[in-house]
Write a protein that holds these residues in place. Structure first.
Motif, PDB file in Angstrom:
ATOM      1  N   ALA A   1       0.824  -1.212   0.000  1.00  0.00           N
ATOM      2  CA  ALA A   1       0.000   0.000   0.000  1.00  0.00           C
ATOM      3  C   ALA A   1       0.855   1.258   0.000  1.00  0.00           C
ATOM      4  CB  ALA A   1      -0.929   0.002   1.215  1.00  0.00           C
ATOM      5  N   LYS A   2       2.021   1.202   0.636  1.00  0.00           N
ATOM      6  CA  LYS A   2       2.927   2.347   0.674  1.00  0.00           C
ATOM      7  C   LYS A   2       4.205   2.082  -0.120  1.00  0.00           C
ATOM      8  CE  LYS A   2       0.554   5.050   3.443  1.00  0.00           C
ATOM      9  NZ  LYS A   2      -0.650   4.223   3.560  1.00  0.00           N
ATOM     10  N   GLY A   3       4.163   1.089  -1.005  1.00  0.00           N
ATOM     11  CA  GLY A   3       5.344   0.760  -1.800  1.00  0.00           C
ATOM     12  C   GLY A   3       5.993  -0.516  -1.307  1.00  0.00           C
ATOM     13  N   HIS A   4       7.025  -0.952  -2.007  1.00  0.00           N
ATOM     14  CA  HIS A   4       7.738  -2.176  -1.657  1.00  0.00           C
ATOM     15  C   HIS A   4       9.213  -1.959  -1.979  1.00  0.00           C
ATOM     16  CE1 HIS A   4       7.221  -6.424  -0.507  1.00  0.00           C
ATOM     17  NE2 HIS A   4       8.304  -6.635  -1.236  1.00  0.00           N
ATOM     18  N   SER A   5      10.073  -2.162  -1.015  1.00  0.00           N
ATOM     19  CA  SER A   5      11.491  -1.881  -1.213  1.00  0.00           C
ATOM     20  C   SER A   5      12.149  -2.957  -2.065  1.00  0.00           C
ATOM     21  CB  SER A   5      12.210  -1.784   0.133  1.00  0.00           C
ATOM     22  OG  SER A   5      12.282  -3.049   0.757  1.00  0.00           O
ATOM     23  N   ALA A   6      13.236  -2.575  -2.741  1.00  0.00           N
ATOM     24  CA  ALA A   6      13.964  -3.528  -3.587  1.00  0.00           C
ATOM     25  C   ALA A   6      14.629  -4.606  -2.741  1.00  0.00           C
ATOM     26  CB  ALA A   6      15.008  -2.785  -4.420  1.00  0.00           C
TER      27      ALA A   6
ATOM     28  N   LYS B   1      20.400  -6.204  -6.968  1.00  0.00           N
ATOM     29  CA  LYS B   1      20.472  -5.460  -8.224  1.00  0.00           C
ATOM     30  C   LYS B   1      19.332  -5.855  -9.161  1.00  0.00           C
ATOM     31  CE  LYS B   1      25.500  -4.703  -8.321  1.00  0.00           C
ATOM     32  NZ  LYS B   1      26.733  -4.932  -9.108  1.00  0.00           N
ATOM     33  N   THR B   2      19.029  -7.140  -9.202  1.00  0.00           N
ATOM     34  CA  THR B   2      17.945  -7.621 -10.059  1.00  0.00           C
ATOM     35  C   THR B   2      16.606  -7.044  -9.617  1.00  0.00           C
ATOM     36  OG1 THR B   2      19.157  -9.689 -10.450  1.00  0.00           O
ATOM     37  CG2 THR B   2      16.792  -9.678 -10.934  1.00  0.00           C
ATOM     38  N   ALA B   3      16.360  -7.080  -8.303  1.00  0.00           N
ATOM     39  CA  ALA B   3      15.091  -6.569  -7.772  1.00  0.00           C
ATOM     40  C   ALA B   3      14.991  -5.058  -7.954  1.00  0.00           C
ATOM     41  CB  ALA B   3      14.969  -6.940  -6.294  1.00  0.00           C
ATOM     42  N   PHE B   4      16.098  -4.352  -7.788  1.00  0.00           N
ATOM     43  CA  PHE B   4      16.117  -2.893  -7.934  1.00  0.00           C
ATOM     44  C   PHE B   4      15.710  -2.476  -9.340  1.00  0.00           C
ATOM     45  CE2 PHE B   4      18.428   0.989  -9.083  1.00  0.00           C
ATOM     46  CZ  PHE B   4      18.029   1.860  -8.071  1.00  0.00           C
ATOM     47  N   VAL B   5      16.309  -3.101 -10.339  1.00  0.00           N
ATOM     48  CA  VAL B   5      15.994  -2.771 -11.729  1.00  0.00           C
ATOM     49  C   VAL B   5      14.574  -3.209 -12.076  1.00  0.00           C
ATOM     50  CG1 VAL B   5      16.557  -3.353 -14.116  1.00  0.00           C
ATOM     51  CG2 VAL B   5      18.376  -2.759 -12.532  1.00  0.00           C
ATOM     52  N   MET B   6      14.153  -4.370 -11.594  1.00  0.00           N
ATOM     53  CA  MET B   6      12.810  -4.856 -11.892  1.00  0.00           C
ATOM     54  C   MET B   6      11.751  -3.889 -11.347  1.00  0.00           C
ATOM     55  SD  MET B   6      11.008  -8.451 -10.789  1.00  0.00           S
ATOM     56  CE  MET B   6      12.488  -9.366 -11.197  1.00  0.00           C
ATOM     57  N   ALA B   7      11.929  -3.422 -10.119  1.00  0.00           N
ATOM     58  CA  ALA B   7      10.967  -2.492  -9.524  1.00  0.00           C
ATOM     59  C   ALA B   7      10.919  -1.178 -10.297  1.00  0.00           C
ATOM     60  CB  ALA B   7      11.321  -2.248  -8.062  1.00  0.00           C
ATOM     61  N   HIS B   8      12.080  -0.697 -10.724  1.00  0.00           N
ATOM     62  CA  HIS B   8      12.107   0.561 -11.467  1.00  0.00           C
ATOM     63  C   HIS B   8      11.540   0.399 -12.879  1.00  0.00           C
ATOM     64  CE1 HIS B   8      13.744   3.754  -9.038  1.00  0.00           C
ATOM     65  NE2 HIS B   8      14.620   2.919  -8.507  1.00  0.00           N
TER      66      HIS B   8
ATOM     67  N   ALA C   1      10.605   8.899 -10.361  1.00  0.00           N
ATOM     68  CA  ALA C   1      10.085   7.538 -10.507  1.00  0.00           C
ATOM     69  C   ALA C   1       9.228   7.163  -9.300  1.00  0.00           C
ATOM     70  CB  ALA C   1      11.234   6.548 -10.666  1.00  0.00           C
ATOM     71  N   TYR C   2       9.709   7.483  -8.102  1.00  0.00           N
ATOM     72  CA  TYR C   2       8.944   7.182  -6.898  1.00  0.00           C
ATOM     73  C   TYR C   2       7.679   8.045  -6.838  1.00  0.00           C
ATOM     74  CZ  TYR C   2      12.884   4.461  -5.138  1.00  0.00           C
ATOM     75  OH  TYR C   2      13.858   3.511  -4.973  1.00  0.00           O
ATOM     76  N   ALA C   3       7.782   9.294  -7.269  1.00  0.00           N
ATOM     77  CA  ALA C   3       6.604  10.167  -7.282  1.00  0.00           C
ATOM     78  C   ALA C   3       5.555   9.625  -8.244  1.00  0.00           C
ATOM     79  CB  ALA C   3       7.007  11.584  -7.666  1.00  0.00           C
ATOM     80  N   GLY C   4       5.984   9.141  -9.401  1.00  0.00           N
ATOM     81  CA  GLY C   4       5.048   8.560 -10.356  1.00  0.00           C
ATOM     82  C   GLY C   4       4.376   7.315  -9.815  1.00  0.00           C
ATOM     83  N   GLU C   5       5.144   6.482  -9.095  1.00  0.00           N
ATOM     84  CA  GLU C   5       4.558   5.282  -8.487  1.00  0.00           C
ATOM     85  C   GLU C   5       3.495   5.656  -7.465  1.00  0.00           C
ATOM     86  OE1 GLU C   5       5.638   1.846  -5.197  1.00  0.00           O
ATOM     87  OE2 GLU C   5       7.257   3.040  -6.073  1.00  0.00           O
ATOM     88  N   MET C   6       3.813   6.627  -6.591  1.00  0.00           N
ATOM     89  CA  MET C   6       2.859   7.012  -5.554  1.00  0.00           C
ATOM     90  C   MET C   6       1.621   7.672  -6.156  1.00  0.00           C
ATOM     91  SD  MET C   6       4.094   5.753  -2.980  1.00  0.00           S
ATOM     92  CE  MET C   6       5.641   4.854  -2.885  1.00  0.00           C
TER      93      MET C   6
END
Length: 328
Positions: free
Chosen positions: A109-114, A126-133, A284-289
């Motif tokens: 609900a408030k996002g999910h960290s890499a 690194k894989t999770a970071f790029v996938m989330a972005h 990117a985070y602003a767009g997600e929220m």
């Protein structure tokens, strides 16, 4: 104390209702490779009921390989897979892991960290970071070129650029002054329609957003803003209603409470999930929220399908494909 009868009559929050829960992570995790592949195929080529279409020439006549999950166009001889020319092109993980990543992403609900995503999927950070972005890029692309209209609330909030105070009190400086800042602080300016979409943009200062507001808000709209002096320029183009927050948050005519609600979501994501929302990835985070705020009344199952469709319709990311090879 409220009576039991009154409590029973109170409306339940949407996120606590059964209508908000139509997606099960357990069901996604139990998908076989064939089931996950079929789900990907149906989502990407929904218009043809899962029948593959060449991404290069859009021809529906293709050859199917029996030894590999590839297709070959009969018209242009182009070989492609279910993720070719999408945000997940050149993938290394099984397709089920991408569906699971999307399901985990929408359930935050408030996002999910890499870092947490890497643990959930048992993959490198690194894989999770790029996938989330990549998912964030696909979601943000849906708002490109959007115009706000009607009653629009405008406000800004600063993120990043934190300057740690000196240890000894005598060595501390006023961190509000520009000379004592590090130049990394940025402001997210929000344009939020009442009952409509939320459009965020990142600038060095709030007054730098005036040109973008003029381009993004439709003529004839009514803008709500606070008493900051740089918003005075909006009166020349729009009917602008102002609220003095030192006196009240709403006076019955003007308020920016919905814009403040968006910033509350971003602050909670920064404090409780990501711990740092700043720098080159702030937009990117602003767009997600903004996407989460726009779709907060939609069930997680519908959100899951929306994100999967956005990712499979989005072209290859020029920013995130080969990211770690360029930034090793």
């Amino acid at each position: 104390m409220r009576s039991t009868e009154n409590v029973g009559l109170m409306s339940q929050h949407f996120l606590l209702s059964a209508k908000a829960r139509t997606l099960s992570l357990a069901k996604v995790a139990r998908l076989s490779d064939d089931e996950a592949y079929d789900a990907f195929r149906l989502i990407r080529w929904a218009a043809t009921d899962g029948a593959p279409v060449c991404p290069r020439c859009e021809c529906a006549a293709v050859y199917t390989y029996t030894t590999r999950r590839l297709f070959k166009c009969k018209a242009c001889s182009h070989q492609f897979s279910v993720t070719s020319d999408t945000i997940f092109a050149s993938r290394k993980l099984p397709v089920r892991d991408y569906l699971l990543a999307i399901a985990i992403f929408v359930n935050g609900a408030k996002g999910h960290s890499a870092l947490q995503l890497s643990r959930d999927l048992d993959c490198q950070y690194k894989t999770a970071f790029v996938m989330a972005h990549k998912i964030r890029e696909a979601l943000a692309s849906e708002a490109h070129g959007a115009i706000a209209s009607g009653e629009v609330e405008v406000d800004g909030a600063y993120f990043g650029g934190y300057v740690k105070p000196a240890n000894h009190k005598g060595n501390r400086r006023d961190r509000r002054r520009i000379i004592n800042q590090n130049g990394k602080r940025r402001v997210v300016v929000i344009m939020r329609e009442r009952g409509g979409r939320t459009l965020p943009f990142v600038f060095k200062s709030e007054d730098a957003s005036l040109v973008k507001i003029a381009q993004t808000v439709a003529p004839g709209s009514v803008i709500h803003a606070d008493e900051a002096t740089h918003w005075d320029a909006l009166h020349a183009r729009f009917l602008t209603k102002r609220i003095n927050h030192s006196e009240s948050y709403s006076d019955g005519d003007a308020c920016t409470n919905q814009a403040e609600s968006f910033f509350s979501r971003m602050r909670r994501a920064e404090i409780g999930v990501h711990h740092r929302i700043a720098g080159d990835y702030l937009s990117a985070y602003a767009g997600e929220m903004a996407w989460r705020e726009n779709n907060r009344r939609i069930s997680n199952g519908e959100q899951y399908l929306m994100v999967a469709d956005a990712a499979l319709q989005h072209p290859v990311s020029r920013q995130w494909k080969g990211y770690w090879q360029r930034n090793s």
